[in-house]
Design a protein around this motif. Structure first.
Motif, short mmCIF file in Angstrom:
data_model
loop_
_atom_site.label_atom_id
_atom_site.label_comp_id
_atom_site.label_asym_id
_atom_site.label_seq_id
_atom_site.Cartn_x
_atom_site.Cartn_y
_atom_site.Cartn_z
N THR A 1 23.22 53.49 36.79
CA THR A 1 21.82 53.92 37.24
C THR A 1 21.41 52.57 36.43
O THR A 1 20.06 52.21 37.06
CB THR A 1 21.52 55.26 36.20
OG1 THR A 1 22.36 56.28 37.08
CG2 THR A 1 20.04 55.41 36.60
N TRP B 1 18.17 50.07 38.00
CA TRP B 1 17.07 50.20 37.50
C TRP B 1 16.61 48.53 37.19
O TRP B 1 15.57 48.28 37.30
CB TRP B 1 16.90 50.65 35.83
CG TRP B 1 15.86 50.40 35.03
CD1 TRP B 1 15.99 49.51 33.92
CD2 TRP B 1 14.50 50.52 35.20
NE1 TRP B 1 14.56 49.19 33.34
CE2 TRP B 1 13.72 49.95 34.16
CE3 TRP B 1 13.83 51.17 36.32
CZ2 TRP B 1 12.26 50.07 34.29
CZ3 TRP B 1 12.22 51.33 36.27
CH2 TRP B 1 11.56 50.51 35.07
N ARG C 1 17.98 55.40 44.84
CA ARG C 1 19.56 55.11 44.51
C ARG C 1 19.71 55.55 43.10
O ARG C 1 20.65 56.23 42.65
CB ARG C 1 19.96 53.70 44.71
CG ARG C 1 20.23 53.52 46.06
CD ARG C 1 20.68 51.84 46.68
NE ARG C 1 20.66 51.91 48.07
CZ ARG C 1 21.57 51.18 48.75
NH1 ARG C 1 22.43 50.34 47.85
NH2 ARG C 1 21.32 50.97 49.94
N MET C 2 18.59 55.21 42.23
CA MET C 2 18.73 55.57 40.65
C MET C 2 19.13 57.17 40.64
O MET C 2 20.26 57.55 39.84
CB MET C 2 17.52 55.45 40.00
CG MET C 2 17.35 53.86 39.78
SD MET C 2 16.40 53.22 38.62
CE MET C 2 14.86 54.53 39.15
N PRO C 3 18.44 58.15 41.27
CA PRO C 3 18.92 59.44 40.90
C PRO C 3 20.44 59.87 41.45
O PRO C 3 21.19 60.53 41.16
CB PRO C 3 17.91 60.39 41.86
CG PRO C 3 17.04 59.38 41.85
CD PRO C 3 17.37 57.97 42.03
N ALA C 4 20.67 59.33 42.63
CA ALA C 4 21.94 59.47 43.52
C ALA C 4 23.07 58.93 42.24
O ALA C 4 24.37 59.37 42.30
CB ALA C 4 22.05 58.66 44.71
N LEU D 1 23.22 58.65 38.99
CA LEU D 1 23.22 59.56 38.06
C LEU D 1 24.26 60.88 38.50
O LEU D 1 24.92 61.35 37.75
CB LEU D 1 22.03 60.14 37.48
CG LEU D 1 21.39 59.17 36.39
CD1 LEU D 1 19.85 59.70 35.92
CD2 LEU D 1 22.09 59.15 35.28
N LEU D 2 23.91 61.32 39.72
CA LEU D 2 24.44 62.72 40.29
C LEU D 2 25.89 62.33 40.83
O LEU D 2 26.62 63.11 40.66
CB LEU D 2 23.60 62.94 41.25
CG LEU D 2 22.13 63.65 40.68
CD1 LEU D 2 21.39 64.06 41.94
CD2 LEU D 2 22.48 64.85 39.79
#
Length: 111
Positions: free
Chosen positions: A47, A51, A72-75, A77-78
């Motif tokens: 992530t 960023w 793409r950042m939440p993806a 992390l998940l």
């Protein structure tokens, strides 16, 4: 984490951070892509690479890149521990699902 891998990740992030601090985003991209490939299976570091790519896109005035990185950042992390497309550089202009060829050096660091 192996020392060589951690050292390579730290070096890539350091070089990218320095380029962004100097407001030379085009110099940051190769380092960010390298950091992305090396951290794909590490949610927080993965992530972080997105960023920094978002910041580089912002500095460059590339709003497509900014939007792509924001998504793409939440993806990262998940899903980083579940599945990643190996070798993918992480840029918004490439499919987030597309595996890409990697250099032998990167293969060795990741093995």
């Amino acid at each position: 984490m192996k020392t060589a891998l951690r050292s390579a990740i730290d070096h890539a992030f350091l070089q990218a951070d320095q380029a962004l601090a100097a407001r030379v985003p085009q110099r940051a991209w190769p380092w960010l892509e390298r950091a992305h490939i090396l951290t794909q299976r590490m949610p927080v570091l993965h992530t972080r690479s997105h960023w920094l790519m978002l910041r580089a896109g912002w500095q460059h005035g590339d709003y497509r890149e900014v939007l792509g990185q924001a998504m793409r950042m939440p993806a990262a992390l998940l899903f980083s521990r579940i599945w990643v497309p190996l070798g993918n550089t992480g840029r918004a202009r490439v499919s987030a699902l597309q595996p890409m060829p990697m250099s032998e050096q990167l293969h060795q660091l990741l093995d």
